[in-house]
Design a protein around this motif. Structure first.
Motif, PDB file in Angstrom:
ATOM      1  N   SER A  17       0.841  -1.736   0.070  1.00 30.54           N
ATOM      2  CA  SER A  17       0.176  -0.111   0.017  1.00 30.54           C
ATOM      3  C   SER A  17       1.232   1.254  -0.318  1.00 30.54           C
ATOM      4  O   SER A  17       1.668   1.297   0.522  1.00 30.54           O
ATOM      5  CB  SER A  17      -1.218  -0.179   1.154  1.00 30.54           C
ATOM      6  N   ILE A  18       0.407   2.388  -0.751  1.00 36.81           N
ATOM      7  CA  ILE A  18       0.807   3.721  -0.843  1.00 36.81           C
ATOM      8  C   ILE A  18       0.149   4.661  -0.310  1.00 36.81           C
ATOM      9  O   ILE A  18      -0.912   4.601  -1.330  1.00 36.81           O
ATOM     10  CB  ILE A  18       1.498   4.335  -1.534  1.00 36.81           C
ATOM     11  N   GLY A  19       0.304   5.089   0.139  1.00 36.86           N
ATOM     12  CA  GLY A  19      -0.634   6.412   0.984  1.00 36.86           C
ATOM     13  C   GLY A  19      -2.019   6.205   0.977  1.00 36.86           C
ATOM     14  O   GLY A  19      -2.334   5.130   2.011  1.00 36.86           O
ATOM     15  N   ASP A  20      -2.786   6.403   0.605  1.00 37.59           N
ATOM     16  CA  ASP A  20      -4.456   6.270   0.766  1.00 37.59           C
ATOM     17  C   ASP A  20      -4.559   4.594   0.037  1.00 37.59           C
ATOM     18  O   ASP A  20      -5.791   4.724  -0.103  1.00 37.59           O
ATOM     19  CB  ASP A  20      -5.182   7.211   0.628  1.00 37.59           C
ATOM     20  N   GLN A  21      -3.612   4.512  -1.176  1.00 34.63           N
ATOM     21  CA  GLN A  21      -3.906   3.452  -2.140  1.00 34.63           C
ATOM     22  C   GLN A  21      -3.611   1.909  -1.824  1.00 34.63           C
ATOM     23  O   GLN A  21      -2.411   1.717  -1.160  1.00 34.63           O
ATOM     24  CB  GLN A  21      -3.654   3.388  -3.481  1.00 34.63           C
ATOM     25  N   LYS A  22      -4.618   1.071  -0.781  1.00 35.62           N
ATOM     26  CA  LYS A  22      -4.415   0.386  -0.459  1.00 35.62           C
ATOM     27  C   LYS A  22      -4.314  -1.176  -1.391  1.00 35.62           C
ATOM     28  O   LYS A  22      -5.138  -1.428  -2.623  1.00 35.62           O
ATOM     29  CB  LYS A  22      -5.849  -0.301   1.020  1.00 35.62           C
ATOM     30  N   THR A  23      -3.569  -1.976  -1.019  1.00 39.83           N
ATOM     31  CA  THR A  23      -3.729  -3.077  -2.122  1.00 39.83           C
ATOM     32  C   THR A  23      -3.284  -4.455  -1.079  1.00 39.83           C
ATOM     33  O   THR A  23      -2.601  -4.495  -0.059  1.00 39.83           O
ATOM     34  CB  THR A  23      -2.042  -3.219  -2.623  1.00 39.83           C
ATOM     35  N   ARG A  24      -4.171  -5.615  -1.677  1.00 32.86           N
ATOM     36  CA  ARG A  24      -4.127  -6.438  -1.056  1.00 32.86           C
ATOM     37  C   ARG A  24      -3.340  -8.255  -2.112  1.00 32.86           C
ATOM     38  O   ARG A  24      -3.545  -8.891  -1.891  1.00 32.86           O
ATOM     39  CB  ARG A  24      -5.978  -7.727  -0.947  1.00 32.86           C
ATOM     40  N   VAL A  25      -2.875  -7.673  -2.425  1.00 35.47           N
ATOM     41  CA  VAL A  25      -1.880  -8.011  -3.152  1.00 35.47           C
ATOM     42  C   VAL A  25      -0.282  -8.651  -2.324  1.00 35.47           C
ATOM     43  O   VAL A  25      -0.073  -8.115  -1.472  1.00 35.47           O
ATOM     44  CB  VAL A  25      -1.355  -7.445  -5.067  1.00 35.47           C
ATOM     45  N   LYS A  26      -0.137  -9.721  -2.265  1.00 32.48           N
ATOM     46  CA  LYS A  26       0.960 -10.862  -1.566  1.00 32.48           C
ATOM     47  C   LYS A  26       2.384 -10.576  -2.305  1.00 32.48           C
ATOM     48  O   LYS A  26       2.135 -10.178  -3.930  1.00 32.48           O
ATOM     49  CB  LYS A  26       0.842 -11.863  -1.250  1.00 32.48           C
ATOM     50  N   PRO A  27       3.000  -9.617  -1.801  1.00 32.21           N
ATOM     51  CA  PRO A  27       4.596  -9.330  -2.184  1.00 32.21           C
ATOM     52  C   PRO A  27       5.167 -10.682  -3.868  1.00 32.21           C
ATOM     53  O   PRO A  27       5.982 -10.319  -4.424  1.00 32.21           O
ATOM     54  CB  PRO A  27       5.956  -9.024  -1.368  1.00 32.21           C
ATOM     55  N   GLU A  28       4.661 -12.182  -3.068  1.00 32.46           N
ATOM     56  CA  GLU A  28       4.418 -13.149  -3.441  1.00 32.46           C
ATOM     57  C   GLU A  28       4.658 -12.798  -4.928  1.00 32.46           C
ATOM     58  O   GLU A  28       5.205 -13.577  -5.839  1.00 32.46           O
ATOM     59  CB  GLU A  28       4.414 -14.458  -3.317  1.00 32.46           C
ATOM     60  N   LEU A  29       3.882 -12.952  -5.110  1.00 29.75           N
ATOM     61  CA  LEU A  29       3.636 -12.641  -6.971  1.00 29.75           C
ATOM     62  C   LEU A  29       3.876 -11.102  -7.607  1.00 29.75           C
ATOM     63  O   LEU A  29       5.059 -12.255  -8.740  1.00 29.75           O
ATOM     64  CB  LEU A  29       2.223 -11.025  -7.555  1.00 29.75           C
ATOM     65  N   PHE A  30       5.341 -10.796  -7.070  1.00 29.64           N
ATOM     66  CA  PHE A  30       6.574 -10.084  -7.640  1.00 29.64           C
ATOM     67  C   PHE A  30       8.072 -11.090  -8.361  1.00 29.64           C
ATOM     68  O   PHE A  30       8.489 -10.686  -8.813  1.00 29.64           O
ATOM     69  CB  PHE A  30       6.494  -8.556  -7.213  1.00 29.64           C
ATOM     70  N   GLN A  31       7.716 -12.248  -6.951  1.00 28.03           N
ATOM     71  CA  GLN A  31       8.796 -12.652  -7.319  1.00 28.03           C
ATOM     72  C   GLN A  31       8.094 -14.275  -8.324  1.00 28.03           C
ATOM     73  O   GLN A  31       8.731 -15.198  -8.051  1.00 28.03           O
ATOM     74  CB  GLN A  31       8.534 -13.508  -5.781  1.00 28.03           C
ATOM     75  N   ASN A  32       6.812 -14.359  -8.834  1.00 25.73           N
ATOM     76  CA  ASN A  32       6.670 -15.592  -9.710  1.00 25.73           C
ATOM     77  C   ASN A  32       6.348 -15.197 -10.410  1.00 25.73           C
ATOM     78  O   ASN A  32       5.108 -15.688 -10.889  1.00 25.73           O
ATOM     79  CB  ASN A  32       6.223 -16.680  -8.748  1.00 25.73           C
ATOM     80  N   MET A  33       6.474 -14.784 -11.548  1.00 33.69           N
ATOM     81  CA  MET A  33       6.448 -14.271 -12.801  1.00 33.69           C
ATOM     82  C   MET A  33       5.359 -15.159 -13.521  1.00 33.69           C
ATOM     83  O   MET A  33       4.728 -14.957 -14.348  1.00 33.69           O
ATOM     84  CB  MET A  33       7.610 -12.942 -13.676  1.00 33.69           C
ATOM     85  N   PRO A  34       6.786 -16.515 -13.712  1.00 37.88           N
ATOM     86  CA  PRO A  34       6.516 -16.935 -14.644  1.00 37.88           C
ATOM     87  C   PRO A  34       4.229 -17.781 -14.951  1.00 37.88           C
ATOM     88  O   PRO A  34       3.309 -18.276 -14.818  1.00 37.88           O
ATOM     89  CB  PRO A  34       6.707 -18.964 -14.341  1.00 37.88           C
ATOM     90  N   GLU A  35       4.211 -18.303 -13.443  1.00 43.14           N
ATOM     91  CA  GLU A  35       3.200 -18.720 -12.327  1.00 43.14           C
ATOM     92  C   GLU A  35       2.056 -17.640 -12.716  1.00 43.14           C
ATOM     93  O   GLU A  35       1.341 -17.821 -13.686  1.00 43.14           O
ATOM     94  CB  GLU A  35       3.133 -19.011 -10.792  1.00 43.14           C
ATOM     95  N   VAL A  36       1.988 -16.037 -12.549  1.00 49.21           N
ATOM     96  CA  VAL A  36       1.207 -15.098 -12.798  1.00 49.21           C
ATOM     97  C   VAL A  36       1.551 -14.713 -14.026  1.00 49.21           C
ATOM     98  O   VAL A  36       0.269 -14.508 -14.530  1.00 49.21           O
ATOM     99  CB  VAL A  36       2.433 -13.529 -11.866  1.00 49.21           C
ATOM    100  N   GLY A  37       2.369 -15.516 -15.116  1.00 54.04           N
ATOM    101  CA  GLY A  37       1.876 -15.518 -16.495  1.00 54.04           C
ATOM    102  C   GLY A  37       1.131 -15.902 -16.368  1.00 54.04           C
ATOM    103  O   GLY A  37       0.261 -15.668 -17.986  1.00 54.04           O
ATOM    104  N   LYS A  38       1.111 -17.362 -16.601  1.00 52.82           N
ATOM    105  CA  LYS A  38      -0.205 -18.477 -16.900  1.00 52.82           C
ATOM    106  C   LYS A  38      -1.287 -18.672 -16.236  1.00 52.82           C
ATOM    107  O   LYS A  38      -2.148 -18.454 -17.116  1.00 52.82           O
ATOM    108  CB  LYS A  38       0.827 -19.597 -16.101  1.00 52.82           C
TER     109      LYS A  38
END
Length: 153
Positions: A87-108
């Motif tokens: 999250s940054i400022g008033d923009q909240k996110t529920r994405v897990k940091p693991e998404l950014f570490q597993n691009m092959p699975e995210v791409g699939k």
């Protein structure tokens, strides 16, 4: 097998290219825009569900399915750029940091989601409520697959 590999490769490539384009948008805006895209898709999914559960309006279902497919295939991967893993400022996110570490699975997962939304739009164009129901279920499965792995509760 070759088709699955090709789709996964294209999904990873599309996600990578879209991510490169994210450098032009501030991280907090990327979070805001992706949340808006998913909210709009959710609203349209709700319209389709209401039609499947009640009186079926083929024109409304087609419009909703087309909107979902358009957003899904619009390059949403560009909204997962560096710095959007929290999250940054008033923009909240529920994405897990693991998404950014597993691009092959995210791409699939992204490729499967995009394909499912395209199939939903095709089914809606036929006016066949039974076909839409099946395709709608497939879209839901692809949403759940990503949420289960990469979305915080």
């Amino acid at each position: 097998m070759k088709k699955s590999f090709a789709r996964a490769t294209l999904g990873i490539l599309a996600f990578s290219l879209a991510t490169a384009a994210s450098a032009q948008v501030k991280p907090e805006d990327q979070i805001k825009f992706r949340k808006a895209g998913y909210s709009f898709m959710s609203w349209n999914m709700g319209k389709i569900k209401a039609n499947l559960d009640g009186s079926y309006d083929a024109a409304q279902v087609t419009a909703a399915a087309n909107a979902i497919a358009a957003i899904a295939n619009s390059g949403m991967g560009a909204l997962y750029g560096p710095g959007t893993d929290k999250s940054i400022g008033d923009q909240k996110t529920r994405v897990k940091p693991e998404l950014f570490q597993n691009m092959p699975e995210v791409g699939k997962l992204a490729t499967n989601f995009n394909a499912a939304t395209t199939e939903l739009a095709k089914a809606a164009a036929t006016g066949d409520a039974a076909a839409v129901k099946v395709a709608f279920g497939e879209v839901g499965k692809t949403c759940k697959a990503c949420h289960d792995q990469f979305r915080m509760d």
